[in-house]
Design a protein around this motif. Structure first.
Motif, PDB file in Angstrom:
ATOM      1  N   LEU A  27      30.279 -36.872  33.095  1.00 40.69           N
ATOM      2  CA  LEU A  27      28.904 -37.067  32.647  1.00 40.69           C
ATOM      3  C   LEU A  27      28.080 -37.819  33.670  1.00 40.69           C
ATOM      4  O   LEU A  27      26.921 -37.502  33.904  1.00 40.69           O
ATOM      5  CB  LEU A  27      28.897 -37.806  31.308  1.00 40.69           C
ATOM      6  CG  LEU A  27      29.235 -36.928  30.107  1.00 40.69           C
ATOM      7  CD1 LEU A  27      29.270 -37.750  28.843  1.00 40.69           C
ATOM      8  CD2 LEU A  27      28.222 -35.806  29.970  1.00 40.69           C
ATOM      9  N   MET A 133       5.122 -10.792  22.435  1.00 41.08           N
ATOM     10  CA  MET A 133       6.093 -10.069  23.250  1.00 41.08           C
ATOM     11  C   MET A 133       5.506  -9.651  24.596  1.00 41.08           C
ATOM     12  O   MET A 133       6.229  -9.173  25.459  1.00 41.08           O
ATOM     13  CB  MET A 133       6.539  -8.798  22.519  1.00 41.08           C
ATOM     14  CG  MET A 133       7.324  -9.075  21.290  1.00 41.08           C
ATOM     15  SD  MET A 133       8.944  -8.309  21.363  1.00 41.08           S
ATOM     16  CE  MET A 133       8.539  -6.629  21.683  1.00 41.08           C
ATOM     17  N   THR A 137       2.178 -11.329  32.902  1.00 39.51           N
ATOM     18  CA  THR A 137       1.768 -10.517  34.044  1.00 39.51           C
ATOM     19  C   THR A 137       0.953  -9.304  33.608  1.00 39.51           C
ATOM     20  O   THR A 137       0.027  -8.885  34.304  1.00 39.51           O
ATOM     21  CB  THR A 137       3.005 -10.027  34.813  1.00 39.51           C
ATOM     22  OG1 THR A 137       3.918 -11.106  34.928  1.00 39.51           O
ATOM     23  CG2 THR A 137       2.624  -9.538  36.181  1.00 39.51           C
TER      24      THR A 137
ATOM     25  N   LEU B 173      28.295 -29.090  28.499  1.00 42.12           N
ATOM     26  CA  LEU B 173      27.605 -30.375  28.401  1.00 42.12           C
ATOM     27  C   LEU B 173      27.406 -30.773  26.941  1.00 42.12           C
ATOM     28  O   LEU B 173      27.606 -31.929  26.566  1.00 42.12           O
ATOM     29  CB  LEU B 173      26.257 -30.284  29.110  1.00 42.12           C
ATOM     30  CG  LEU B 173      25.507 -31.595  29.286  1.00 42.12           C
ATOM     31  CD1 LEU B 173      26.349 -32.560  30.078  1.00 42.12           C
ATOM     32  CD2 LEU B 173      24.183 -31.350  30.002  1.00 42.12           C
ATOM     33  N   TYR B 283      18.505 -28.435  29.027  1.00 39.69           N
ATOM     34  CA  TYR B 283      17.800 -27.780  27.936  1.00 39.69           C
ATOM     35  C   TYR B 283      18.758 -26.946  27.092  1.00 39.69           C
ATOM     36  O   TYR B 283      18.761 -27.028  25.862  1.00 39.69           O
ATOM     37  CB  TYR B 283      16.689 -26.902  28.522  1.00 39.69           C
ATOM     38  CG  TYR B 283      16.070 -25.947  27.549  1.00 39.69           C
ATOM     39  CD1 TYR B 283      16.374 -24.599  27.611  1.00 39.69           C
ATOM     40  CD2 TYR B 283      15.191 -26.384  26.588  1.00 39.69           C
ATOM     41  CE1 TYR B 283      15.813 -23.709  26.722  1.00 39.69           C
ATOM     42  CE2 TYR B 283      14.625 -25.512  25.697  1.00 39.69           C
ATOM     43  CZ  TYR B 283      14.937 -24.168  25.768  1.00 39.69           C
ATOM     44  OH  TYR B 283      14.386 -23.290  24.896  1.00 39.69           O
ATOM     45  N   LEU B 286      20.748 -29.127  24.989  1.00 36.89           N
ATOM     46  CA  LEU B 286      20.032 -29.633  23.823  1.00 36.89           C
ATOM     47  C   LEU B 286      20.079 -28.633  22.680  1.00 36.89           C
ATOM     48  O   LEU B 286      20.388 -28.973  21.535  1.00 36.89           O
ATOM     49  CB  LEU B 286      18.578 -29.936  24.205  1.00 36.89           C
ATOM     50  CG  LEU B 286      17.666 -30.335  23.042  1.00 36.89           C
ATOM     51  CD1 LEU B 286      18.091 -31.666  22.491  1.00 36.89           C
ATOM     52  CD2 LEU B 286      16.220 -30.384  23.498  1.00 36.89           C
ATOM     53  N   ILE B 287      19.784 -27.374  22.992  1.00 43.76           N
ATOM     54  CA  ILE B 287      19.786 -26.348  21.954  1.00 43.76           C
ATOM     55  C   ILE B 287      21.192 -26.172  21.382  1.00 43.76           C
ATOM     56  O   ILE B 287      21.380 -26.036  20.166  1.00 43.76           O
ATOM     57  CB  ILE B 287      19.263 -25.008  22.507  1.00 43.76           C
ATOM     58  CG1 ILE B 287      17.929 -25.195  23.207  1.00 43.76           C
ATOM     59  CG2 ILE B 287      19.133 -23.980  21.405  1.00 43.76           C
ATOM     60  CD1 ILE B 287      16.778 -25.446  22.298  1.00 43.76           C
ATOM     61  N   ASN B 290      22.118 -28.950  19.008  1.00 44.40           N
ATOM     62  CA  ASN B 290      21.606 -28.711  17.661  1.00 44.40           C
ATOM     63  C   ASN B 290      22.516 -27.779  16.886  1.00 44.40           C
ATOM     64  O   ASN B 290      22.807 -28.002  15.713  1.00 44.40           O
ATOM     65  CB  ASN B 290      20.204 -28.086  17.743  1.00 44.40           C
ATOM     66  CG  ASN B 290      19.145 -29.120  17.549  1.00 44.40           C
ATOM     67  OD1 ASN B 290      19.318 -30.245  17.966  1.00 44.40           O
ATOM     68  ND2 ASN B 290      18.068 -28.736  16.894  1.00 44.40           N
ATOM     69  N   PHE B 328      20.126 -16.483  20.716  1.00 43.21           N
ATOM     70  CA  PHE B 328      18.778 -16.964  20.971  1.00 43.21           C
ATOM     71  C   PHE B 328      18.601 -17.318  22.447  1.00 43.21           C
ATOM     72  O   PHE B 328      17.632 -16.909  23.090  1.00 43.21           O
ATOM     73  CB  PHE B 328      18.528 -18.190  20.079  1.00 43.21           C
ATOM     74  CG  PHE B 328      17.278 -18.942  20.401  1.00 43.21           C
ATOM     75  CD1 PHE B 328      17.338 -20.180  21.024  1.00 43.21           C
ATOM     76  CD2 PHE B 328      16.038 -18.420  20.081  1.00 43.21           C
ATOM     77  CE1 PHE B 328      16.186 -20.877  21.318  1.00 43.21           C
ATOM     78  CE2 PHE B 328      14.878 -19.116  20.375  1.00 43.21           C
ATOM     79  CZ  PHE B 328      14.952 -20.351  20.995  1.00 43.21           C
ATOM     80  N   LEU B 332      16.183 -15.511  25.262  1.00 38.61           N
ATOM     81  CA  LEU B 332      15.217 -16.383  25.920  1.00 38.61           C
ATOM     82  C   LEU B 332      15.434 -16.351  27.426  1.00 38.61           C
ATOM     83  O   LEU B 332      14.488 -16.224  28.207  1.00 38.61           O
ATOM     84  CB  LEU B 332      15.425 -17.810  25.413  1.00 38.61           C
ATOM     85  CG  LEU B 332      14.203 -18.715  25.430  1.00 38.61           C
ATOM     86  CD1 LEU B 332      13.271 -18.292  24.334  1.00 38.61           C
ATOM     87  CD2 LEU B 332      14.630 -20.145  25.245  1.00 38.61           C
ATOM     88  N   LYS B 339       9.878 -13.056  33.262  1.00 39.68           N
ATOM     89  CA  LYS B 339       8.544 -13.644  33.261  1.00 39.68           C
ATOM     90  C   LYS B 339       8.412 -14.788  34.258  1.00 39.68           C
ATOM     91  O   LYS B 339       7.322 -15.220  34.544  1.00 39.68           O
ATOM     92  CB  LYS B 339       8.239 -14.193  31.858  1.00 39.68           C
ATOM     93  CG  LYS B 339       8.095 -13.094  30.830  1.00 39.68           C
ATOM     94  CD  LYS B 339       8.229 -13.606  29.415  1.00 39.68           C
ATOM     95  CE  LYS B 339       7.029 -14.445  29.027  1.00 39.68           C
ATOM     96  NZ  LYS B 339       7.055 -14.754  27.590  1.00 39.68           N
ATOM     97  N   LEU B 388      10.403  -4.697  26.867  1.00 42.18           N
ATOM     98  CA  LEU B 388      10.518  -4.190  25.498  1.00 42.18           C
ATOM     99  C   LEU B 388      11.902  -3.613  25.250  1.00 42.18           C
ATOM    100  O   LEU B 388      12.568  -3.951  24.261  1.00 42.18           O
ATOM    101  CB  LEU B 388       9.464  -3.105  25.249  1.00 42.18           C
ATOM    102  CG  LEU B 388       8.098  -3.582  24.793  1.00 42.18           C
ATOM    103  CD1 LEU B 388       7.166  -2.405  24.604  1.00 42.18           C
ATOM    104  CD2 LEU B 388       8.210  -4.366  23.507  1.00 42.18           C
ATOM    105  N   THR B 391      14.526  -6.315  25.044  1.00 41.95           N
ATOM    106  CA  THR B 391      14.509  -7.060  23.787  1.00 41.95           C
ATOM    107  C   THR B 391      15.185  -6.253  22.696  1.00 41.95           C
ATOM    108  O   THR B 391      16.011  -6.767  21.948  1.00 41.95           O
ATOM    109  CB  THR B 391      13.069  -7.358  23.336  1.00 41.95           C
ATOM    110  OG1 THR B 391      12.279  -7.604  24.473  1.00 41.95           O
ATOM    111  CG2 THR B 391      13.042  -8.545  22.402  1.00 41.95           C
TER     112      THR B 391
END
Lengths: 292, 406
Positions: A27, A133, A137, B173, B283, B286-287, B290, B328, B332, B339, B388, B391
């Motif tokens: 850690l 969605m 861009t 982690l 990050y 963290l998710i 949870n 998820f 993402l 993006k 699209l 996804t």
């Protein structure tokens, strides 16, 4: 038998201590990796140009990692000569205005979607969600043309108005508003209140946590934005610090120490807010999956 | 719409005409109120988030360099793909893979009665479509926009190189932080810091850390291990090519195209991936934390009573129960790589000749530097289509694997 048992317990304790040491080592090692780039940023922001080239080391414990004499003047140079001060102020204004706009458009919409009934409500909401969605861009070119046509290039409006409304914020607030019991709304109605009055007087005060999340996400989103402001600001007048820093990196010479000073200035507000409100921010990120 | 009768207190139950009219007026009033409340948001989202999609289609069909030129129809797309027939082949291959796969797994209702036939047809479709792609993609690279093909390849490598690693590191982690020990909160704050910081500022630092100069941090680290300095963010060569010498042969168009894949992601791109790991591990942790917190302690205790080792508990209880979180984060992550822009724009350099430019950056430069609005619009539509499809595909695949507990 008893002595065997004691030996067993002793070895189990030893194992636990060993795994604890291992845990801490890993850690701390990871935390070190997380921190080193920040140390590098601070160290180099305070070096002279010559030092950034010749006095270097990979180890933060090595004195060569750090400047001999901290050059605080680097910040003054970057603020005055490279306009970072102006860019910083621009970012603040843009972000604050965006947050205001977001709250003003999202709260009534979320309230209507959660508590009011009107034909087409659910369809409209579904269509709004669908817009999430669409990659940024795809919207970049048409929005640029639209904003040009409005004469909003290089104006505060061009930098803020397109972001005042996002289906995501509406979704977030609506989620929360739906949990407010209808009875409260109804009894307030019977007392003669308008829906707007209920929104402002009852619902909003109850929504401090989601509103904080909203404000944080909107502020951060506006502060960190690069692609859109890059396209919409053609002069330094309204340029935010993200664009200012980026242009400095890609167009000016490799003055590492000035770049690092600029980067430090750019991250100060976010880090300050984070250190002060860690718990709420961490919750905001965990619940929404994003930081802006 | 007539309103229903509402019983009045007097025992009668018929609404009078004036009552009906009043209620209808009130109904219209509340409707208008609703519309007024949503009007600003709907107007803004409509103008800047919805209508622009159609406008993009419009722009993509014109020659548009800052000012609108003449109508081109689908010519921009022809230039992109080196011919619309190639686009058709690739789309057909995609459909073929989908249908073939479902037939193979015998999930298409139509041929349920003849499973063997269905499976053979499915297998043939699958193989045929894959062959069509193996041939078709090089053709697009050769006759269409090879910069776009490079940008797509960079994006795919970027996804493959970041998402699985971030999932693994984040999970590791999170598990470590789940143990009971002092200073947990402090560690969490520190690990999340890279994610909190504005990407542009952090990227500015990493651009220096991984610069090609011998005094850069990365090269100093190499020096510690007595290794030669590398070009990092400006290195065009693929890592597989550098490490193993893959992808350096010659051949026809098809062979050469697939060789560009064999070379692997460029070192420049890998340097950018390092930035990603640094930013997102905290990050993802963290998710995942949870998600871990939602696993009831009784499950662990029950497993311990049954004598299961920690490893078995991890793989057979924790991971399946974390599958919604993994789902998820994967979506993402992958959508995110398509993006991603901010940090890449800062980290990339012209010297890397596009080897670290994913689609978003390529489209940006086509639009902003070369002012080819129409062409850039067409490119962005291709990106939109890919996002699209991704996804939908991910939702399909992951929904089958996600285990939602009891």
């Amino acid at each position: 038998m008893a002595s065997e048992h004691l030996n067993h317990r002793a070895s189990r304790q030893r194992r636990r201590r060993l795994s604890r040491v291992l845990l801490y080592t890993v850690l701390i090692g990871g935390a070190f990796i997380a921190i080193v780039p920040f140390l590098y940023m601070i160290a180099n922001a305070l070096k002279t140009y010559g030092e950034t080239v010749s006095r270097v080391s990979a180890i933060p414990f090595d004195p060569r990692f750090w400047p001999k004499v901290p050059q605080w003047s680097n910040f003054a140079v970057v603020i005055r000569e490279e306009n970072m001060g102006l860019f910083f102020v621009n970012s603040v204004v843009i972000s604050v205005v965006t947050v205001a706009g977001v709250v003003l458009t999202s709260a009534p919409s979320a309230y209507a979607f959660a508590k009011l009934r009107f034909p087409g409500r659910d369809t409209i909401f579904a269509v709004l969600l669908a817009t999430l969605m669409i990659p940024e861009t795809v919207l970049l070119i048409p929005n640029f043309l639209i904003v040009s046509r409005f004469g909003w290039i290089d104006t505060l409006a061009g930098l803020t108005v397109p972001f005042f409304a996002s289906a995501f914020y509406i979704f977030l607030l609506r989620q929360f508003f739906s949990q407010i019991p209808n009875a409260i709304v109804e009894s307030a109605r019977i007392d003669g209140n308008t829906h707007f009055g209920i929104l402002v007087g009852i619902v909003m005060p109850l929504s401090r946590a989601p509103l904080f999340t909203l404000a944080f996400l909107a502020f951060n989103g506006a502060w960190n934005a690069l692609q859109w402001p890059l396209v919409v600001t053609q002069t330094p007048t309204w340029r935010p610090i993200t664009v200012g820093l980026t242009k400095y990196i890609t167009e000016a010479g490799p003055q590492t120490q000035l770049r690092m000073a600029g980067a430090l200035i750019a991250l100060v507000p976010t880090v300050l807010v984070y250190l002060v409100a860690q718990k709420q921010i961490t919750e905001a990120i965990a619940n929404t999956g994003m930081k802006g | 719409m007539l309103m229903l009768e509402i019983p009045t207190g007097r025992g009668g139950s018929v609404a009078s005409e004036s009552q009906v009219r009043r209620r209808r007026w009130t109904r219209i009033n509340t409707d208008i109120e609703g519309y007024l409340f949503i009007a600003p948001a709907v107007l803004l989202i409509g103008t800047f988030g919805f209508f622009p999609v159609f406008f993009t289609v419009f722009v993509s069909m014109h020659k548009w360099r800052i000012r609108r030129g003449h109508l081109l129809g689908l010519e921009n797309f022809q230039e992109l793909f080196g011919g619309l027939h190639l686009l058709a082949i690739i789309v057909a291959a995609g459909v073929g893979i989908f249908v073939g796969w479902r037939l193979l797994r015998n999930r298409l209702g139509a041929l349920h009665s003849a499973p063997a036939a269905a499976r053979t047809i499915g297998a043939l479709m699958l193989l045929g479509s894959l062959a069509a792609l193996a041939w078709g993609l090089p053709q697009v690279w050769e006759t269409g926009d090879d910069d776009m093909m490079q940008a797509l390849r960079v994006t795919v490598w970027y996804s493959l190189g970041t998402v699985p690693v971030q999932l693994a590191l984040g999970l590791l982690l999170a598990v470590l932080l789940d143990q009971r020990f002092g200073g947990r909160q402090l560690f969490r704050v520190v690990y999340l810091l890279p994610y909190i910081v504005p990407a542009v500022a952090a990227a500015a630092v990493f651009e220096r850390l991984f610069s090609l100069r011998p005094e850069s941090f990365a090269n100093q680290v190499l020096l510690l291990f007595r290794l030669e300095p590398l070009q990092w963010l400006t290195e065009v060569q693929g890592v597989f090519s550098m490490l193993f010498g893959w992808g350096n042969g010659n051949g026809g168009v098809v062979a050469e195209y697939w060789q560009t894949w064999a070379q692997g992601p460029s070192l420049a791109l890998v340097s950018i991936m390092f930035f990603n790991y640094w930013v997102f591990t905290g990050y993802y942790a963290l998710i995942y934390s949870n998600g871990l917190a939602q696993i009831p302690r009784q499950l662990y205790e029950a497993a311990e009573v049954d004598g299961a080792s920690k490893l078995r508990v991890f793989f057979q209880i924790v991971i399946p129960l974390l599958s919604p979180t993994t789902f998820f984060l994967t979506i993402l992550g992958v959508i995110g790589t398509f993006k991603a822009f901010n940090h890449i724009y800062v980290l990339r350099s012209a010297a890397a000749r596009g080897a670290a430019d994913p689609m978003s950056v390529y489209i940006f430069f086509t639009f902003f530097r070369r002012s080819r609005f129409g062409y850039a619009a067409a490119l962005s539509l291709v990106l939109f289509a890919i996002v699209l499809v991704l996804t939908l595909v991910q939702r399909r695949i992951m929904e089958k694997r996600v285990f939602y507990g009891e």
